[in-house]
Design a protein around this motif. Structure first.
Motif, short mmCIF file in Angstrom:
data_model
loop_
_atom_site.label_atom_id
_atom_site.label_comp_id
_atom_site.label_asym_id
_atom_site.label_seq_id
_atom_site.Cartn_x
_atom_site.Cartn_y
_atom_site.Cartn_z
N ARG A 1 0.82 -1.20 0.00
CA ARG A 1 0.00 0.00 0.00
C ARG A 1 0.86 1.26 0.00
O ARG A 1 0.60 2.20 -0.76
N GLY B 1 -9.04 14.07 1.52
CA GLY B 1 -9.67 13.29 0.46
C GLY B 1 -9.35 11.82 0.60
O GLY B 1 -8.18 11.43 0.48
N ARG B 2 -10.36 11.02 0.89
CA ARG B 2 -10.11 9.59 1.12
C ARG B 2 -9.58 8.91 -0.12
O ARG B 2 -8.76 8.00 -0.04
N VAL B 3 -10.01 9.36 -1.30
CA VAL B 3 -9.60 8.74 -2.56
C VAL B 3 -8.48 9.52 -3.23
O VAL B 3 -7.47 8.95 -3.64
N THR B 4 -8.65 10.83 -3.35
CA THR B 4 -7.66 11.63 -4.08
C THR B 4 -6.40 11.90 -3.27
O THR B 4 -5.34 12.13 -3.84
N ARG B 5 -6.50 11.94 -1.93
CA ARG B 5 -5.34 12.24 -1.07
C ARG B 5 -4.64 13.52 -1.53
O ARG B 5 -3.42 13.55 -1.75
N ASP C 1 1.14 4.10 -2.88
CA ASP C 1 0.96 5.52 -2.60
C ASP C 1 2.16 6.33 -3.07
O ASP C 1 2.00 7.44 -3.60
N THR D 1 -14.27 13.90 3.06
CA THR D 1 -14.77 13.81 1.70
C THR D 1 -13.94 12.81 0.92
O THR D 1 -12.81 12.47 1.33
N ASP D 2 -14.48 12.35 -0.19
CA ASP D 2 -13.75 11.38 -1.01
C ASP D 2 -12.66 12.03 -1.85
O ASP D 2 -11.62 11.42 -2.09
N GLY D 3 -12.89 13.26 -2.30
CA GLY D 3 -11.91 13.87 -3.18
C GLY D 3 -11.92 15.38 -3.10
O GLY D 3 -12.94 16.02 -2.79
#
Length: 560
Positions: free
Chosen positions: A169, A246-250, A173, A279-281
Motif C-alpha cells: 500500500r 480526500g479519502r480517494v484523491t489524497r 501511494d 470527503t472522497d476527493g
C-alpha cells in the motif's frame, strides 16, 4: 621384551614404517632392531594426530559450506518469492496501469537483481536513467540526492516489519505521488523522490490582470506556488503546514501563515476546520472553501480566492492565513471583510490619491450594478412623479407599442445578458469576445427595432453589466448579480418600498456575517478608526502604521 614393544608399537602405529624407513633398513643390515628416539616417536604421534584433526576440520568445513550454500539458496528463493508477491500486490493495487514501468537491474557487486518501479507520467525520466539506474548497475547507489533535487525526504526506507499488505500500500501511494520504488531481493523497499508531474508553467493570472505590478500567477503545482510565496516573504517565520485531504484523491493541502504576525486563534481555527473535512476527493480549492466557510447560505464570499502570489503575500503580512491546494491555480485567504473585496493589488502600486479615486469608482460601480435596474423599474412602474417631465415624455414615447411592462423588459434583458456573458466565457477566447460584442449590439438593436423593448432598457442593462465587472473579486461580482435580480423582483412588485426593505435586509445580513471570527463589515461596523486609513481612502504608505489591521490583531486578544 624390546622386540615385543616394538612390534606392539608398529601394530598400533601402522604408519611407523613409513615414518622411519631408515631405521628398518638399518635393522636389516645389522641383523638387529633399531630403536627410534622417544622424542622423535612423540613428534610422529603428534603429527599423526594433527593429520587426523586436519581431515576432520576439512570435512566439517565442507559440511558448513554446503549448509551455507543451501541456506543461501533457500533465502534467495524466499526473497525472490517475497519480491514477486510484493510486485503482484502493487500491480493489483494500481490496476496494472499502462504507465507503470518495471526495470530489473543487477548491480555489479550483487548476485540478485533490484526491481525499479515508477510511473513514467509522474517522474523525471532523465533522473531515473541518469542517476538511479546507472548507480544501481554500478553498485554505487546511495541516499545522496542528485544535483538540482530538492532537500526533503529524497529517500525513504520502509520498515520490513510492516507486513506485505502495508508495504504494498505504501509503495503504491509513493508511485502515484511521483516516487521511484526500489525492491531488493530480500523484500526491502525504498522510495526515491524523482517526482516531475506534467504541469503548467508560471503564467499571467487570467482573472486578475494587472497593469502595474507582478504578472506572475499560481500554477497547479503546489511546490511552485509555495516557491512563489517564499520568493516574496523571506522570513524564517513563514510557516507551511501540509496535510492530505480526500479519502480517494489524497490531495495535498497547505496552510500558510507567518508565525508571530498571524493570531494563534486564527491558525488553530483554520487548522481545525481543515482537519475536520471528510470527503472522497478534493479537485480544486472551491471544494475546501465550501467546507471551511462561515456561511454556506450567503451569496457573499467569506474567503478571498486569488491567483496572484503578491496578493497572498500582502495578506499574510496583514496577519491572515492562506490555503493552497495541489492541482488548483488559486489560493484562499481568510479572514476577509466586505470592504477588502473592493481592493485591488494595483491600489498599492499606485500613488495614494490615484488609488483612492479608483477605489471610489469601484464603490460607485457596486451601487450602479445593484440598484440602477431596480430603481428604473420602480420609477417607471410606481413612481412616475419622481421622473423629470422631459425624461418622462421621452420614456412614454419609447414605450408606445411595447408589449411588456418595464419589469418584464428589465428581467428579460438581464437574463439575455447573463446568457451572452456565460456563452462568452465558455467559448474560445477570441470567439468569446466577438460573441459578446455581436450579441450586445445586434440583439439589442434588433429588439428595439422589433418593438420588444425600449432603447432606455438597453442602456440600463448595458451600464449595469459593465459596472458589474469593475469589482476585482470575481466571486463578489457573482454575489452582486444575485442581489441585483432580488432587487429587480422587489421593485417590480412593491416599488421603492421593496427596494428599501431589501436594502435593510441586505445591511442586516452583512452585519451578521463573520469570516473566521472577524465581523464582515469591519472596520466600519464595529468601528476601528485606526483601520479607516485603508478602507474608503488609502493614505500614503509612511502613514499606514502597523502591518496587521486592528480587527485581525483583536483575534489575539480573543484567543487569550
Amino acid at each position: 621384551m624390546k622386540g615385543r614393544n616394538k612390534t606392539a608399537r608398529e601394530g598400533n602405529n601402522p604408519q611407523c614404517g613409513r615414518l622411519y624407513p631408515c631405521l628398518r633398513e638399518a635393522g636389516r643390515r645389522t641383523g638387529g632392531e633399531a630403536k627410534p628416539d622417544r622424542a622423535e616417536e612423540r613428534g610422529a604421534e603428534r603429527e599423526i594426530r594433527a593429520g587426523h584433526d586436519r581431515e576432520t576440520r576439512t570435512g566439517q568445513t565442507e559440511d558448513r559450506r554446503e549448509a551455507m550454500a543451501y541456506t543461501k539458496r533457500r533465502d534467495e528463493n524466499k526473497g525472490q518469492k517475497a519480491e514477486a508477491e510484493l510486485l503482484a500486490r502493487i500491480k493489483a493495487l494500481l490496476g496494472s496501469p499502462p504507465d507503470l514501468v518495471c526495470h530489473s537491474v543487477c548491480p555489479e557487486k550483487a548476485a540478485e537483481p533490484v526491481l525499479c518501479l515508477y510511473l513514467e507520467t509522474m517522474v523525471n525520466r532523465t533522473d531515473i536513467d541518469g542517476y538511479i539506474l546507472s548507480a544501481l548497475r554500478k553498485g554505487e547507489f546511495s541516499e545522496r540526492e542528485p544535483s538540482g533535487a530538492e532537500d526533503n525526504a529524497f529517500v525513504q526506507e520502509l520498515p520490513e516489519d510492516l507486513g506485505a499488505e502495508e508495504l504494498a500500500r505504501r509503495s503504491a501511494d509513493g508511485l502515484v505521488k511521483g516516487y521511484c520504488v526500489l525492491i531488493d531481493s530480500s523484500g526491502g523497499v525504498r522510495l526515491v523522490r524523482i517526482t516531475d508531474p506534467k504541469q503548467r508553467q508560471v503564467d499571467t493570472p487570467v482573472a486578475e490582470v494587472s497593469i502595474r505590478g507582478p504578472n506572475e500567477g499560481f500554477s497547479e503545482s503546489i511546490s511552485t506556488s509555495i516557491g512563489l510565496i517564499r520568493k516574496r516573504i523571506g522570513t524564517p517565520q513563514l510557516r507551511f503546514e501540509s496535510m492530505q485531504i480526500g479519502r480517494v484523491t489524497r490531495t495535498t493541502v497547505v496552510l500558510a501563515y507567518i508565525e508571530g504576525i498571524a493570531p494563534d486563534e486564527l491558525v488553530r481555527e483554520m487548522r481545525r476546520r481543515l482537519r475536520a473535512i471528510r470527503t472522497d476527493g478534493v479537485l480544486e480549492s472551491a471544494y475546501i472553501e465550501e467546507f471551511i466557510q462561515d456561511s454556506a447560505l450567503s451569496p457573499f464570499p467569506t474567503l478571498l480566492s486569488t491567483q496572484r502570489p503578491d496578493v497572498v503575500a500582502a495578506h499574510l503580512l496583514d496577519g491572515k492565513a492562506a490555503v493552497l491546494v495541489d492541482g488548483a491555480a488559486d489560493a484562499l485567504v481568510a479572514p476577509i471583510t466586505f470592504f477588502e473585496l473592493f481592493n485591488s493589488p494595483e491600489d498599492y502600486y499606485q500613488r495614494a490619491d490615484i488609488a483612492t479615486f479608483i477605489r471610489w469608482i469601484r464603490l460607485l460601480s457596486f451601487f450602479i450594478a445593484v440598484f440602477v435596474p431596480s430603481l428604473y423599474v420602480a420609477a417607471t412602474t410606481f413612481h412616475q412623479e419622481m421622473i423629470p417631465g422631459t425624461l418622462l415624455l421621452s420614456l412614454s414615447a419609447q414605450r408606445e407599442g411595447v408589449p411588456l411592462p418595464a419589469f418584464g423588459e428589465v428581467l428579460m434583458m438581464e437574463l439575455i445578458f447573463e446568457i451572452i456573458r456565460e456563452a462568452g466565457v465558455r467559448m474560445p477566447r477570441v470567439a468569446g469576445q466577438a460573441l459578446s460584442i455581436i450579441g450586445a449590439i445586434v440583439l439589442g438593436q434588433a429588439a428595439v427595432d422589433a418593438g420588444l423593448i425600449t432603447a432606455a432598457i438597453v442602456i440600463v442593462v448595458s451600464v449595469t453589466g459593465i459596472a458589474n465587472f469593475v469589482v476585482p473579486a470575481y466571486s463578489f461580482g457573482i454575489a452582486q448579480r444575485l442581489v441585483r435580480f432580488t432587487f429587480i423582483i422587489l421593485a417590480g412588485f412593491v416599488g421603492l418600498f421593496g427596494i428599501l426593505c431589501g436594502t435593510l435586509l441586505l445591511i442586516a445580513h452583512l452585519s451578521s456575517l463573520k469570516s473566521f471570527g472577524v465581523p464582515y463589515l469591519s472596520p466600519v461596523v464595529p468601528s476601528y478608526p485606526a483601520d479607516w486609513r485603508d478602507v474608503l481612502f488609502r493614505v500614503p504608505r509612511p502613514q499606514m502604521g502597523a502591518l496587521a489591521p486592528q480587527f485581525v490583531r483583536n483575534l489575539k486578544k480573543k484567543g487569550r
